[in-house]
Design a protein around this motif. Structure first.
Motif, PDB file in Angstrom:
ATOM      1  N   ARG A  99       4.601  18.287 -32.480  1.00 31.25           N
ATOM      2  CA  ARG A  99       4.884  19.157 -31.333  1.00 31.25           C
ATOM      3  C   ARG A  99       5.950  20.197 -31.662  1.00 31.25           C
ATOM      4  N   MET A 100       6.843  19.887 -32.589  1.00 24.95           N
ATOM      5  CA  MET A 100       7.868  20.856 -32.964  1.00 24.95           C
ATOM      6  C   MET A 100       7.237  22.117 -33.543  1.00 24.95           C
ATOM      7  N   GLY A 101       6.256  21.933 -34.421  1.00 29.70           N
ATOM      8  CA  GLY A 101       5.568  23.092 -34.982  1.00 29.70           C
ATOM      9  C   GLY A 101       4.780  23.843 -33.931  1.00 29.70           C
ATOM     10  N   ALA A 102       4.202  23.093 -33.001  1.00 29.44           N
ATOM     11  CA  ALA A 102       3.432  23.721 -31.933  1.00 29.44           C
ATOM     12  C   ALA A 102       4.336  24.471 -30.959  1.00 29.44           C
ATOM     13  N   PHE A 103       5.622  24.144 -30.911  1.00 31.98           N
ATOM     14  CA  PHE A 103       6.582  24.862 -30.087  1.00 31.98           C
ATOM     15  C   PHE A 103       7.187  26.048 -30.831  1.00 31.98           C
ATOM     16  N   LEU A 145      17.680  31.373 -30.548  1.00 34.61           N
ATOM     17  CA  LEU A 145      16.282  31.021 -30.254  1.00 34.61           C
ATOM     18  C   LEU A 145      15.394  31.186 -31.481  1.00 34.61           C
ATOM     19  N   ARG A 146      15.622  32.254 -32.231  1.00 38.73           N
ATOM     20  CA  ARG A 146      14.839  32.450 -33.455  1.00 38.73           C
ATOM     21  C   ARG A 146      15.117  31.361 -34.472  1.00 38.73           C
ATOM     22  N   PHE A 147      16.380  30.926 -34.579  1.00 36.44           N
ATOM     23  CA  PHE A 147      16.713  29.854 -35.505  1.00 36.44           C
ATOM     24  C   PHE A 147      16.026  28.553 -35.096  1.00 36.44           C
ATOM     25  N   VAL A 148      16.053  28.218 -33.818  1.00 35.04           N
ATOM     26  CA  VAL A 148      15.404  26.989 -33.351  1.00 35.04           C
ATOM     27  C   VAL A 148      13.905  27.048 -33.624  1.00 35.04           C
ATOM     28  N   ALA A 149      13.284  28.187 -33.358  1.00 33.66           N
ATOM     29  CA  ALA A 149      11.854  28.329 -33.617  1.00 33.66           C
ATOM     30  C   ALA A 149      11.553  28.185 -35.110  1.00 33.66           C
ATOM     31  N   PHE A 150      12.353  28.840 -35.944  1.00 27.48           N
ATOM     32  CA  PHE A 150      12.168  28.735 -37.389  1.00 27.48           C
ATOM     33  C   PHE A 150      12.367  27.298 -37.857  1.00 27.48           C
ATOM     34  N   PHE A 151      13.403  26.639 -37.363  1.00 27.15           N
ATOM     35  CA  PHE A 151      13.693  25.271 -37.770  1.00 27.15           C
ATOM     36  C   PHE A 151      12.560  24.324 -37.379  1.00 27.15           C
TER      37      PHE A 151
END
Length: 83
Positions: free
Chosen positions: A50-54, A25-31
């Motif tokens: 939206r990716m950055g906003a997520f 989850l941390r990797f997906v958020a960072f990516f």
């Protein structure tokens, strides 16, 4: 909430708290944040925005959960929280 590590090595489990499922989850958020900031502004795509906003709130949510969990464990174990 006992895990295999807690039953196999109770002394190390009490001293260390690690949730490996949060690594993904941390990797997906960072990516998501990385893609959001690295995207070229001359090609705006709503999905990238939206990716950055997520990603950012997800990363902060995970961090807040982990910090709260550690503080609650410390209070339960010692009766107080040492800053």
């Amino acid at each position: 909430m006992a895990s295999l590590a807690a039953t196999a090595r109770p002394d190390k489990a009490a001293a260390r708290y690690y949730r490996p499922e949060f690594d993904a989850l941390r990797f997906v958020a960072f990516f998501c944040v990385l893609i959001h900031h690295g995207w070229s502004p001359d090609r705006p795509i709503a999905f990238i925005e939206r990716m950055g906003a997520f990603g950012l709130p997800t990363f902060f949510l995970l961090s807040a959960y982990l910090i709260t969990e550690l503080l609650l464990r410390e209070r339960e174990r010692y009766g107080t929280v040492h800053v």
